[in-house]
Scaffold this active site. Structure first.
Site, short mmCIF file in Angstrom:
data_model
loop_
_atom_site.label_atom_id
_atom_site.label_comp_id
_atom_site.label_asym_id
_atom_site.label_seq_id
_atom_site.Cartn_x
_atom_site.Cartn_y
_atom_site.Cartn_z
N GLY A 160 44.76 68.54 30.81
CA GLY A 160 45.24 69.25 31.69
C GLY A 160 44.39 69.95 32.45
N LEU A 161 44.55 70.30 33.74
CA LEU A 161 43.68 70.74 34.62
C LEU A 161 42.35 71.87 34.00
CD1 LEU A 161 46.20 72.03 37.35
CD2 LEU A 161 44.54 70.47 37.39
N GLY A 176 43.43 75.75 29.70
CA GLY A 176 43.60 76.51 28.33
C GLY A 176 43.47 75.44 27.26
N LYS A 177 42.92 74.34 27.60
CA LYS A 177 42.57 73.38 26.36
C LYS A 177 41.79 73.77 25.32
CE LYS A 177 40.81 70.44 29.31
NZ LYS A 177 41.13 71.42 30.63
N THR A 178 40.73 74.24 25.62
CA THR A 178 39.57 74.66 24.66
C THR A 178 40.04 75.69 23.89
OG1 THR A 178 37.58 73.86 25.96
CG2 THR A 178 36.95 75.33 24.42
N SER A 234 40.79 64.73 31.31
CA SER A 234 41.26 63.42 31.23
C SER A 234 42.51 62.97 32.32
CB SER A 234 41.85 62.96 29.77
OG SER A 234 42.30 64.01 29.37
N1 ATP Z 1 48.47 80.86 26.80
C1 ATP Z 1 47.21 80.44 26.96
N2 ATP Z 1 46.61 79.41 26.37
C2 ATP Z 1 45.62 78.96 26.58
N3 ATP Z 1 44.50 79.75 27.39
C3 ATP Z 1 45.08 80.87 28.15
C4 ATP Z 1 46.56 81.25 27.94
N4 ATP Z 1 46.70 82.27 28.74
C5 ATP Z 1 45.30 82.56 29.12
N5 ATP Z 1 44.67 81.83 28.77
C6 ATP Z 1 43.18 81.96 29.13
O1 ATP Z 1 42.97 80.82 30.12
C7 ATP Z 1 41.30 80.64 30.15
C8 ATP Z 1 41.37 78.83 29.81
O2 ATP Z 1 40.20 78.56 29.48
P1 ATP Z 1 39.85 77.19 28.66
O3 ATP Z 1 38.05 77.19 28.76
O4 ATP Z 1 40.47 77.07 27.38
O5 ATP Z 1 40.18 76.05 29.56
P2 ATP Z 1 39.96 74.53 29.71
O6 ATP Z 1 41.25 73.90 30.30
O7 ATP Z 1 39.25 74.16 28.41
O8 ATP Z 1 38.89 74.43 30.96
P3 ATP Z 1 37.95 73.44 31.18
O9 ATP Z 1 38.83 72.09 31.45
O10 ATP Z 1 37.20 73.82 32.35
O11 ATP Z 1 37.09 73.15 29.84
C9 ATP Z 1 40.96 81.30 28.92
O12 ATP Z 1 40.18 82.36 29.72
C10 ATP Z 1 42.05 81.76 28.27
O13 ATP Z 1 41.98 83.02 27.56
MG MG Z 2 37.56 73.42 28.08
#
Ligand code: ATP
Ligand code: MG
Length: 173
Positions: A14-15, A19-21, A88
């Site tokens: 995902g972008l 919210g992946k991590t 990815s």
């Molecule tokens: N339903 C949800 N699921 C996951 N994250 C959420 C949701 N709603 C809000 N968030 C928030 O969105 C943010 C997502 O950040 P996260 O680091 O998980 O994204 P990521 O996809 O891993 O980004 P990156 O590609 O930069 O690593 C967090 O602050 C999280 O608390």
């Molecule tokens: Mg991440």
């Protein structure tokens, strides 16, 4: 999920800021609470270790996913469940991961670009929008939506506590 001795590879895509991590950590806790073997492979961590020589060109992004795929494959063959979370952005490399890992579950962490920009956890969207980063996924670089993911989780519509239940239902069914 045919071979019971093998681990399952849960591949979150995902972008940035979708919210992946966040979801990966919740899934890790699920396995740990059940005393089941689990290993997390996260884009941020890998880019500081085995992929620290790589940048964000298409070629380097593909190589990053190629390395992640082989880590996931080798570890899952030893019976560990793998939680991989990588932007990815290309279908071709996600297909590569799928073809190499025996039990593969693709999880599309779906979120509008507007919402991701609003979250901007690491301030990278702001930099990309200012032109300080030139190859950021979602701004200058493409994100190809998954064609046939096992799960699609809309993080701009539901809280993570609800979405993790969707993953667990999928696992337990
Ligand atoms: N339903 C949800 N699921 C996951 N994250 C959420 C949701 N709603 C809000 N968030 C928030 O969105 C943010 C997502 O950040 P996260 O680091 O998980 O994204 P990521 O996809 O891993 O980004 P990156 O590609 O930069 O690593 C967090 O602050 C999280 O608390
Ligand atoms: Mg991440």
């Amino acid at each position: 999920m045919s071979d019971l001795k093998m681990g399952v590879v849960f591949w979150f895509t995902g972008l940035p800021c979708s919210g992946k991590t966040t979801l990966a950590k919740k899934l890790e806790k699920y396995f740990k609470d059940k005393r089941m073997p689990v290993n997390v492979l996260d884009g941020d961590t890998l880019r500081k270790s085995s992929s620290q020589d790589l940048g964000f060109s298409k070629k380097d992004r593909d190589e990053n996913i190629r390395r992640a795929t082989h880590l996931a494959k080798d570890l899952s063959r030893k019976g560990t469940n793998i939680i991989a979370s990588f932007v990815s952005p290309y279908n071709e490399m996600r297909l590569y991961a799928r073809e190499n890992c025996q039990n593969f579950v693709e999880i599309y962490v779906k979120c509008s670009i507007e919402k991701c920009i609003e979250r901007d956890v690491k301030g990278l969207y702001k930099k990309a929008l200012r032109g300080e980063i030139k190859d950021f996924t979602g701004i200058q670089d493409p994100y190809e939506e998954p064609l046939n993911p096992e799960l699609t989780l809309e993080t701009d519509k539901h809280p993570s506590e609800f979405l993790i239940k969707k993953i667990i239902n999928f696992i337990e069914k």
